[in-house]
Design an enzyme around this catalytic site. Structure first.
Site, PDB file in Angstrom:
ATOM      1  N   CYS A   2      63.424  23.557  49.068  1.00 43.20           N
ATOM      2  CA  CYS A   2      64.328  24.677  49.349  1.00 43.20           C
ATOM      3  C   CYS A   2      65.634  24.513  48.602  1.00 43.20           C
ATOM      4  CB  CYS A   2      64.605  24.742  50.852  1.00 43.20           C
ATOM      5  SG  CYS A   2      63.108  24.850  51.857  1.00 43.20           S
ATOM      6  N   GLU A  79      60.992  16.953  52.362  1.00 43.19           N
ATOM      7  CA  GLU A  79      59.791  16.716  53.157  1.00 43.19           C
ATOM      8  C   GLU A  79      59.932  15.365  53.853  1.00 43.19           C
ATOM      9  OE1 GLU A  79      57.441  18.846  53.572  1.00 43.19           O
ATOM     10  OE2 GLU A  79      57.678  20.218  51.871  1.00 43.19           O
ATOM     11  N   GLY A 377      54.167  10.426  38.750  1.00 45.65           N
ATOM     12  CA  GLY A 377      54.265   8.968  38.730  1.00 45.65           C
ATOM     13  C   GLY A 377      55.628   8.396  38.408  1.00 45.65           C
TER      14      GLY A 377
END
Length: 611
Positions: A2, A79, A377
């Protein structure tokens, strides 16, 4: 992911200034195209743009929750990867939840633990919680800086946002750059010092820091740092621990209500992530989509070099076939690559890594057509010792930042308005300040002391530069990119592993290679490190050199800070070579010219005023 923004002012009523906060949020539309929301009160305005990944209905923001007669409001970008554990622990404390979103878990964590909540979080985050009852604002950024957060405190107004461009939309903030900002642009960029956002009135909150702002003033605190610890494990136990931590980090980051994909170069790091992710999705009867990047006619013009010993395409194809993914190669046009330097500058709000940025911008734009979430990665080289400056003495032992050792070259670029000696002193002071923060145990060998310093510098400087790049280029395309190797538990553990163990069998990232023996395709496990691919097509150099020529022939404001004659001298010699890359492993002459193009565009487009 966001975009967040906010404005807190205690000395006047700002509730009727909703047009300003909406303008700040609107400029972050790319970070959250799915929906927007606002919280408006007398002393606080909060804005949110949402990219919906988890719990479309229950995760709407700003989110409000009341507890013990106090009202809390959160805007959040990120997250949480330990949501189930946190939720379960909070439920045992009597808290209830009305959604399955990590946003509600994060807000409840703050309500319960206050500023100590950050010590319970595993994830990527930049968030703000405003307590309407006490008028206290709390902001925090994740341990390693995967998610961005900028703020400004000016004339009794506290402003914050995910990106610089949102703060520049506030009438109080002007695009002014002081002398230190110039020294950053020429002496350090695309890296930047902790707290520095180049613009005079804007501060970047460093990773692992939080801010408390209330009517009494402001407090900034570092909540997590790298500390020496004794690791009482043998090599086999260390390998098992590494394998366990890496797999756990990857599997935790597969949570999404939308399709998730992986970037696959066919190198060690991306192949590990792809293998673990593909196995997990296969258990759900899903096939992982993977993507790699290439450039038109790159194989034709590529020549072997120490920094990029192989090209990715063939390795990616082999790894994809062995793992069983649905693979797509995205080929970048060199003309579009040079034209996209401008868009990459806007995405970053600053000149950056030239085509290393614009290529990623173009790549993620294509990936976004297939998925909303990707795994990448980044960060393995910083923590496992993959870069030449960990093992090559001509880099390892330099007494400056090893990824930009050519300070003499940089100082020659500076215009006569500024002092070359001051620039060198500025850069050296930043290096010494960082080294001074490293706690050096007496028990460490001389080699391990140096590697501990290099590790710290890589995590706090070089890794953050790459994470900033990854966030801005991907989020400008509304693609959430997760980086499993940037798990603070893994970073903590490896900080205290001796170099001889990380460099097992005298191979860069030898520990990681050995830990995943038998688990990933051997061709990827044994492949020598090759970094993010860049273009070798001379068409790109031709394009950017022509753009620089136009700059040199114009009365550009860039020459307020850049030495025109020095730049012209380089431009007149397209066979000019850097003894060592200008920055990192990839930025040589074409990328240096790209940086000049970005710097010139940034100064003009952002109406930069140099004090």
């Amino acid at each position: 992911m966001c975009g967040i923004s906010g404005w807190v002012c205690y000395w006047k009523d700002i509730s009727n200034c909703d047009d300003i906060i909406k303008n700040m949020a609107d400029v972050l539309l790319h970070r959250g195209p799915d929906e927007g929301g606002f919280y408006l009160s007398k002393n606080a305005l909060l804005g949110h743009r949402r990219l919906t990944i988890i719990d479309p209905e229950g995760g709407k923001q700003p989110m409000v929750k009341e507890h013990n007669n106090q009202k809390y409001i959160i805007v959040y970008n990120g997250e949480l990867y330990n949501t189930p554990e946190l939720k379960k622990e909070l439920q045992t404390q009597g808290y209830t939840f009305s959604s399955y979103s990590d946003t509600e878990v994060l807000l409840t964590s703050y309500i319960h633990w206050k500023e100590e909540c950050v010590k319970h979080l595993n994830g990527i985050f930049a968030f703000a919680v405003y307590n309407e009852t006490t008028k206290e604002l709390f902001l925090a950024r994740d341990h390693l800086g995967v998610k961005p957060l900028f703020f400004s405190l000016k004339n009794g107004n506290f402003l914050f946002a995910s990106e610089i461009k949102a703060l520049l939309r506030h009438p109080l903030i002007s695009p002014v750059v002081g002398k230190e900002g110039v020294y950053e642009l020429i002496g350090l960029c695309p890296a930047r010092s902790p707290f520095c956002a180049i613009f005079k009135d804007i501060i970047e909150l460093p990773p692992a820091h939080y801010v408390i702002y209330d009517p009494k003033g402001i407090t900034i605190k570092e909540y997590w740092e790298l500390k020496p610890q004794s690791i009482d494990k043998n090599v086999d136990e260390i390998k098992e621990m590494v394998k366990s931590l890496v797999i756990d980090a990857i599997e935790r980051q597969l949570v999404s209500d939308f399709e998730i994909c992986s970037f696959l170069s066919g190198g060690l790091d991306s192949t590990i992530i792809t293998t673990v992710a593909a196995k997990a999705l296969k258990r759900e009867c899903k096939t992982l989509k993977t993507f790699s990047i290439d450039y038109k006619e790159n194989k034709r013009y590529y020549t072997f070099n120490m920094f990029q010993p192989t090209l990715d395409t063939d390795f990616a194809k082999i790894a994809s076939k062995e793992i069983g993914t649905e693979h797509t190669i995205i080929e970048i046009d060199n003309d579009l690559l040079s034209e996209s330097l401008y868009q990459a500058t806007v995405a970053n709000d600053l000149p950056g890594m030239a085509d290393i940025d614009s290529s990623l911008l173009l790549f993620t734009k294509e990936v976004r057509k297939y998925a909303k979430v990707a795994l990448s990665g980044e960060c393995a080289d910083e923590i496992f010792g993959g870069y030449p400056w960990y093992w090559n003495s001509s880099y390892k032992d330099v007494k400056t930042f090893p990824w930009s050792p050519s300070l003499d070259f940089r100082s020659k670029l500076l215009s006569q308005k500024y002092s070359k000696d001051e620039l060198k002193e500025y850069v050296n002071s930043k290096y010494q300040q960082s080294v001074a923060k490293v706690i050096l145990p007496e028990s460490d060998s001389e080699q391990d002391l140096r590697h501990r310093i290099l590790y710290y510098l890589n995590v706090k400087w070089f890794m953050l530069t790459l994470l900033n790049r990854k966030d801005r280029m991907s989020m400008t395309n509304s693609l959430e990119v997760r980086v499993p190797f940037a798990d603070y538990r893994l970073v903590e553990f490896l900080y205290n592993i001796p170099w001889k163990v990380k460099y097992l069998e005298n191979a860069e990232k030898g520990l990681l290679r050995s830990a995943f023996e038998g688990l990933i395709p051997e061709i990827a496990r044994n492949r020598k490190k090759s970094p993010y691919p860049k273009t070798y097509n001379p068409r790109y150099l031709k394009n950017v050199s022509e753009k620089v020529k136009k700059i040199v022939e114009s009365p550009s404001p860039i020459f307020e800070i850049i030495n025109k004659e020095q730049l012209k001298e380089i431009l007149d010699n397209l066979n000019f070579t850097f003894e060592k890359p200008w920055f990192g492993q990839l930025m040589t002459l074409p990328q240096f010219f790209g940086y000049i193009v970005q710097l010139d565009f940034w100064i003009k487009n952002y109406n930069v005023n140099f004090e």
